[in-house]
Scaffold this motif. Sequence first.
Motif, PDB file in Angstrom:
ATOM      1  N   TYR A 186     -42.547  -5.161  63.632  1.00 31.60           N
ATOM      2  CA  TYR A 186     -42.274  -5.076  64.880  1.00 31.60           C
ATOM      3  C   TYR A 186     -42.125  -3.291  65.075  1.00 31.60           C
ATOM      4  O   TYR A 186     -41.707  -2.740  64.500  1.00 31.60           O
ATOM      5  CB  TYR A 186     -40.798  -5.898  65.822  1.00 31.60           C
ATOM      6  N   ASN A 237     -41.841  -0.090  68.142  1.00 31.97           N
ATOM      7  CA  ASN A 237     -42.057  -0.068  69.970  1.00 31.97           C
ATOM      8  C   ASN A 237     -42.795   1.764  69.551  1.00 31.97           C
ATOM      9  O   ASN A 237     -41.703   2.089  68.661  1.00 31.97           O
ATOM     10  CB  ASN A 237     -40.721   0.108  70.235  1.00 31.97           C
ATOM     11  N   HIS A 247     -45.440  -1.925  72.868  1.00 34.42           N
ATOM     12  CA  HIS A 247     -44.921  -2.722  72.659  1.00 34.42           C
ATOM     13  C   HIS A 247     -45.497  -3.729  71.029  1.00 34.42           C
ATOM     14  O   HIS A 247     -46.518  -4.355  71.636  1.00 34.42           O
ATOM     15  CB  HIS A 247     -44.002  -3.229  73.521  1.00 34.42           C
ATOM     16  N   ILE A 301     -45.578  -6.546  69.187  1.00 36.17           N
ATOM     17  CA  ILE A 301     -44.217  -7.818  68.701  1.00 36.17           C
ATOM     18  C   ILE A 301     -44.703  -8.633  67.928  1.00 36.17           C
ATOM     19  O   ILE A 301     -45.587  -8.737  67.226  1.00 36.17           O
ATOM     20  CB  ILE A 301     -44.623  -7.982  70.268  1.00 36.17           C
ATOM     21  N   LEU A 310     -41.839 -12.213  72.534  1.00 42.29           N
ATOM     22  CA  LEU A 310     -41.078 -10.727  73.259  1.00 42.29           C
ATOM     23  C   LEU A 310     -41.014 -11.359  75.149  1.00 42.29           C
ATOM     24  O   LEU A 310     -41.895 -12.007  75.430  1.00 42.29           O
ATOM     25  CB  LEU A 310     -41.740 -10.103  73.357  1.00 42.29           C
ATOM     26  N   TRP A 349     -36.982  -5.726  78.325  1.00 42.85           N
ATOM     27  CA  TRP A 349     -37.800  -6.877  77.496  1.00 42.85           C
ATOM     28  C   TRP A 349     -36.494  -7.169  76.748  1.00 42.85           C
ATOM     29  O   TRP A 349     -36.191  -6.215  76.438  1.00 42.85           O
ATOM     30  CB  TRP A 349     -39.047  -5.580  77.055  1.00 42.85           C
ATOM     31  N   TYR A 378     -36.312  -9.042  72.525  1.00 40.33           N
ATOM     32  CA  TYR A 378     -36.614  -9.803  71.984  1.00 40.33           C
ATOM     33  C   TYR A 378     -36.498 -11.182  71.872  1.00 40.33           C
ATOM     34  O   TYR A 378     -35.003 -11.491  71.314  1.00 40.33           O
ATOM     35  CB  TYR A 378     -37.516  -9.310  70.231  1.00 40.33           C
ATOM     36  N   ASP A 386     -35.499  -3.711  67.824  1.00 40.60           N
ATOM     37  CA  ASP A 386     -36.263  -3.453  69.326  1.00 40.60           C
ATOM     38  C   ASP A 386     -35.748  -2.135  69.242  1.00 40.60           C
ATOM     39  O   ASP A 386     -35.610  -1.833  70.220  1.00 40.60           O
ATOM     40  CB  ASP A 386     -35.763  -4.562  69.766  1.00 40.60           C
TER      41      ASP A 386
END
Length: 477
Positions: free
Chosen positions: A319, A321, A331, A333, A355, A366, A368, A400
């Motif tokens: 993960y 960002n 993103h 994910i 997500l 958003w 997770y 996140d």
Amino acid sequence: MKMNAIFALLLSTLFMSSGVARETVFYISGTVRDTSGRGVRDVVVNDGVNFTRTDNQGRWSLRTDTVVSKYISISTPAAYRLPSSDGIASGFYCRVGQAIAGKCDFTLEHRKTVADRFHYIAISDPQVGTHEDMRRWRLETMRDIRHSVDSLNHDAEVVGIALGDMVFDNMPLYADYIESVKNTGMTMFHCIGNHDFDCRWQDLHNMRLGTPVYGEMEYNRHFGPTDYSFNIGRAHVITLKNIDYAGNKKYQELITDQQIAWLKRDLSYVPKGSLVILNMHATGWNTGEENDNIRNARQLEEALSGYRVHVFCGHTHLYQNVEVNGNLYQHNIGAACGAWWKGKINRCGTPNGYLIVDVDGKDVRWHYKSTGYPLSHQMYVYKPGEFASQPGCVVANIWDYDSGCRVSWYQDGKYMGTMERFTAVDDQYGSHFSRCGSCAATSHLFRCHPQGRFKKIRVVFINRFGEQYSASLYNKE
């Protein structure tokens, strides 16, 4: 028009010395109508290369090279429901072979109300390779997703996207996978990943002209074209193949020049400043493991310039960002399968999950969702001595995190300041899976050093939307 197509076929079919057809060009036409039979105007239609719009009667026509183009597809307007069958997106595309045999007509259903708000569930890498993988996917991930969809459907429409690697080079498992995502309560779209190709062949653009077989044929048979778009609310949603497949499980992360041209043509019908959601399998701008990024990310960034873009991708089984620029957010994910179904975490320590994205006009938020946990589960906290490389420290893995977030800590109720961000291999993953050679350093780790003896350490995470999450440790000594 049908006679024109036949005439064009006779004129444009060229033969090599072996007598095999080398190029065939057709004039293909059709209509887009609503369920009452009225033509729908200004619907964008494309064959993967050429674009047009429907006229006032909903009619369209394209000159299509069938060596290059295999599908005709429409970009469903926001005023119409997304076509689907058993909850899986369909009805927005037509095989070129079918279009040649007769007209290529599309039917759209008017929405009763057109809302700016919708939910978007992005799922990375189910990657089912065995029947045991499939069992876990169904009983763990899909059970969790179905519960989420049931809850979300109460206030807005739900759309889903699987971001590639639905299967793990195991083409027969497509059938079981498809059964698992039917009738979830959301419209489910798909993106091709490197493990979704039939490894016997290269992808279409790498095969010889006129080939009857190519790597993405099985994916196409189930889900249609690899590059397509639609509209919902005030968002324009695009899915783009970014795996250049060489066959035999060999590939590079790349968007071809032809695809970049397709993307620019698709976006030419979208007003500048619009919200664009881009789905693709491989990452574009990750840090730490840049070799997994597409080779021409800069070219993609330029093509997206002028739009407010959120990119959803997978591929890495971690993960991350990435704020690429003020209008482009990526993103990456965490995988639904985590580390290839070996356990319940990804390579960065993020739990298996997906997500949940809430879109309202141009506003995108958003969260997770860790499989099997409540939505409030947004971190994992290690007690002092549990994270081997950080002796004496409390360590929080907050997957996140981005620059708009804050992470602070409290000792026995007293505010102690912000936690220090650092990069390392997550200890849970490293201690259990280092033998697999797939460890990844992650930068969403935070540490603090408690001052003397303590009864309670509380870690507080405030995300970019001002929402607060916390986790506490207790010292029983």
